[in-house]
Design a protein around this motif. Structure first.
Motif, PDB file in Angstrom:
ATOM      1  N   HIS A   1       0.638  -1.243  -0.215  1.00 19.75           N
ATOM      2  CA  HIS A   1       0.150  -0.043   0.180  1.00 19.75           C
ATOM      3  C   HIS A   1       1.029   1.647   0.160  1.00 19.75           C
ATOM      4  CE1 HIS A   1      -3.612   2.078   2.187  1.00 19.75           C
ATOM      5  NE2 HIS A   1      -2.453   2.390   1.136  1.00 19.75           N
ATOM      6  N   ALA A   2       0.671   2.079  -0.988  1.00 22.19           N
ATOM      7  CA  ALA A   2       1.396   3.143  -1.227  1.00 22.19           C
ATOM      8  C   ALA A   2       1.145   4.337  -1.409  1.00 22.19           C
ATOM      9  CB  ALA A   2       2.249   3.011  -1.918  1.00 22.19           C
ATOM     10  N   LEU A   3       1.522   5.416  -1.399  1.00 23.62           N
ATOM     11  CA  LEU A   3       0.694   6.709  -1.222  1.00 23.62           C
ATOM     12  C   LEU A   3       1.442   7.725  -2.574  1.00 23.62           C
ATOM     13  CD1 LEU A   3       0.090   7.757   2.120  1.00 23.62           C
ATOM     14  CD2 LEU A   3      -1.398   7.483   1.137  1.00 23.62           C
ATOM     15  N   VAL A   4       0.585   8.302  -3.548  1.00 23.57           N
ATOM     16  CA  VAL A   4       1.634   8.935  -4.153  1.00 23.57           C
ATOM     17  C   VAL A   4       1.308  10.583  -4.398  1.00 23.57           C
ATOM     18  CG1 VAL A   4       2.153   9.286  -6.919  1.00 23.57           C
ATOM     19  CG2 VAL A   4       1.511   7.111  -6.112  1.00 23.57           C
ATOM     20  N   ILE A   5       1.831  11.408  -3.874  1.00 27.78           N
ATOM     21  CA  ILE A   5       1.671  12.731  -3.850  1.00 27.78           C
ATOM     22  C   ILE A   5       2.103  13.924  -4.960  1.00 27.78           C
ATOM     23  CG2 ILE A   5       0.364  12.552  -1.122  1.00 27.78           C
ATOM     24  CD1 ILE A   5       3.438  14.026  -0.861  1.00 27.78           C
ATOM     25  N   PRO A   6       1.422  14.713  -5.131  1.00 28.96           N
ATOM     26  CA  PRO A   6       1.922  15.547  -6.146  1.00 28.96           C
ATOM     27  C   PRO A   6       2.286  16.842  -4.916  1.00 28.96           C
ATOM     28  CG  PRO A   6      -0.473  16.072  -5.579  1.00 28.96           C
ATOM     29  CD  PRO A   6      -0.212  14.913  -5.092  1.00 28.96           C
ATOM     30  N   LYS A   7       3.518  17.422  -5.281  1.00 29.57           N
ATOM     31  CA  LYS A   7       4.466  18.002  -3.669  1.00 29.57           C
ATOM     32  C   LYS A   7       3.702  19.594  -3.985  1.00 29.57           C
ATOM     33  CE  LYS A   7       9.149  16.179  -4.616  1.00 29.57           C
ATOM     34  NZ  LYS A   7      10.309  16.639  -4.813  1.00 29.57           N
ATOM     35  N   PHE A   8       2.923  20.073  -4.873  1.00 27.62           N
ATOM     36  CA  PHE A   8       1.959  21.288  -4.782  1.00 27.62           C
ATOM     37  C   PHE A   8       1.293  20.476  -3.617  1.00 27.62           C
ATOM     38  CE2 PHE A   8      -1.182  24.146  -5.267  1.00 27.62           C
ATOM     39  CZ  PHE A   8      -0.949  25.264  -5.753  1.00 27.62           C
ATOM     40  N   HIS A   9       1.364  21.557  -2.681  1.00 24.28           N
ATOM     41  CA  HIS A   9      -0.059  21.937  -1.322  1.00 24.28           C
ATOM     42  C   HIS A   9      -1.162  22.066  -1.948  1.00 24.28           C
ATOM     43  CE1 HIS A   9      -2.223  21.598   2.208  1.00 24.28           C
ATOM     44  NE2 HIS A   9      -2.315  22.512   1.883  1.00 24.28           N
ATOM     45  N   GLY A  10      -2.373  21.647  -2.183  1.00 23.71           N
ATOM     46  CA  GLY A  10      -3.317  21.777  -2.495  1.00 23.71           C
ATOM     47  C   GLY A  10      -4.394  20.641  -1.500  1.00 23.71           C
ATOM     48  N   GLU A  11      -5.849  21.032  -1.126  1.00 24.74           N
ATOM     49  CA  GLU A  11      -6.644  20.091   0.239  1.00 24.74           C
ATOM     50  C   GLU A  11      -6.871  19.122  -0.933  1.00 24.74           C
ATOM     51  OE1 GLU A  11     -10.588  20.592   3.034  1.00 24.74           O
ATOM     52  OE2 GLU A  11      -8.817  22.441   2.356  1.00 24.74           O
ATOM     53  N   LYS A  12      -7.889  19.626  -1.632  1.00 27.61           N
ATOM     54  CA  LYS A  12      -9.059  19.076  -2.710  1.00 27.61           C
ATOM     55  C   LYS A  12      -7.763  19.009  -4.492  1.00 27.61           C
ATOM     56  CE  LYS A  12     -12.585  19.110  -0.340  1.00 27.61           C
ATOM     57  NZ  LYS A  12     -14.246  19.914   0.080  1.00 27.61           N
ATOM     58  N   LEU A  13      -8.217  17.599  -5.395  1.00 27.40           N
ATOM     59  CA  LEU A  13      -8.149  17.628  -6.777  1.00 27.40           C
ATOM     60  C   LEU A  13      -8.087  19.208  -7.021  1.00 27.40           C
ATOM     61  CD1 LEU A  13      -6.805  15.541  -8.696  1.00 27.40           C
ATOM     62  CD2 LEU A  13      -9.046  15.017  -9.287  1.00 27.40           C
ATOM     63  N   THR A  14      -8.786  19.156  -7.215  1.00 27.92           N
ATOM     64  CA  THR A  14      -9.322  21.126  -7.861  1.00 27.92           C
ATOM     65  C   THR A  14      -8.695  21.902  -7.574  1.00 27.92           C
ATOM     66  OG1 THR A  14     -10.838  21.122  -6.536  1.00 27.92           O
ATOM     67  CG2 THR A  14     -12.003  20.394  -8.442  1.00 27.92           C
ATOM     68  N   ASP A  15      -7.956  21.291  -6.602  1.00 24.29           N
ATOM     69  CA  ASP A  15      -6.997  23.258  -5.806  1.00 24.29           C
ATOM     70  C   ASP A  15      -5.300  22.744  -6.739  1.00 24.29           C
ATOM     71  OD1 ASP A  15      -8.813  24.365  -4.386  1.00 24.29           O
ATOM     72  OD2 ASP A  15      -7.893  22.924  -2.692  1.00 24.29           O
ATOM     73  N   ILE A  16      -4.888  21.151  -7.482  1.00 32.26           N
ATOM     74  CA  ILE A  16      -3.989  21.175  -8.121  1.00 32.26           C
ATOM     75  C   ILE A  16      -3.671  21.904  -9.065  1.00 32.26           C
ATOM     76  CG2 ILE A  16      -1.735  18.966  -8.400  1.00 32.26           C
ATOM     77  CD1 ILE A  16      -3.273  19.336  -5.206  1.00 32.26           C
ATOM     78  N   PRO A  17      -2.849  22.636  -9.110  1.00 32.95           N
ATOM     79  CA  PRO A  17      -2.316  22.427 -10.820  1.00 32.95           C
ATOM     80  C   PRO A  17      -2.108  21.309 -12.255  1.00 32.95           C
ATOM     81  CG  PRO A  17      -0.932  23.884  -9.572  1.00 32.95           C
ATOM     82  CD  PRO A  17      -2.144  23.136  -8.705  1.00 32.95           C
TER      83      PRO A  17
END
Length: 134
Positions: A39-55
């Motif tokens: 079980h792994a997590l993949v995250i954008p380094k850009f901080h945003g709470e919800k998917l719509t907050d991420i470029p």
């Protein structure tokens, strides 16, 4: 970056993690409270709470990295999960994607699927409404 965010602290290296992959925009690491082995997590380094907050450019590598994790773990059955908001089961307020191997019926993710009856006229109206906003 958010100073209080646990995932931002992991990105900065202030909190150690079991890193599986890292690029300029993405970090993947093992979940320390796994539902199954791998079980792994993949995250954008850009901080945003919800998917719509991420470029969009910060999301471009996410699914290719998930694919690499699937292949590397040898998972034949697996779930890819991304939650947005508390009632949708989001616990950490930084966008993250879970890759959860499902080796058997006991381990991994369990799901209930409360389907609703569909009214075709209502579905056609919904289609028109959503498409007009895209």
């Amino acid at each position: 970056m958010s100073a209080a965010c646990i995932f931002c602290k992991i990105v900065k290296g202030d909190i150690p993690s079991f890193k599986l992959f890292e690029s300029d925009k993405v970090l993947a690491f093992l979940d320390i409270n796994p539902l199954s082995k791998g079980h792994a997590l993949v995250i954008p380094k850009f901080h945003g709470e919800k998917l719509t907050d991420i470029p969009d450019d910060s999301l471009a590598e996410i699914l290719p990295v998930v694919k690499k994790l699937v292949k590397a773990t040898g998972a034949e059955n697996y779930n890819v999960l991304q939650n947005n908001g508390r009632i949708a089961h989001q616990e950490v307020d930084h966008v993250h994607f879970h890759m959860i191997p499902k080796p058997n019926s006991e381990e991994g993710m369990g799901i209930s699927w409360p389907q609703q009856k569909t009214d075709m006229d209502g579905l056609k109206a919904l289609l028109a409404d959503i498409k007009s906003k895209m």
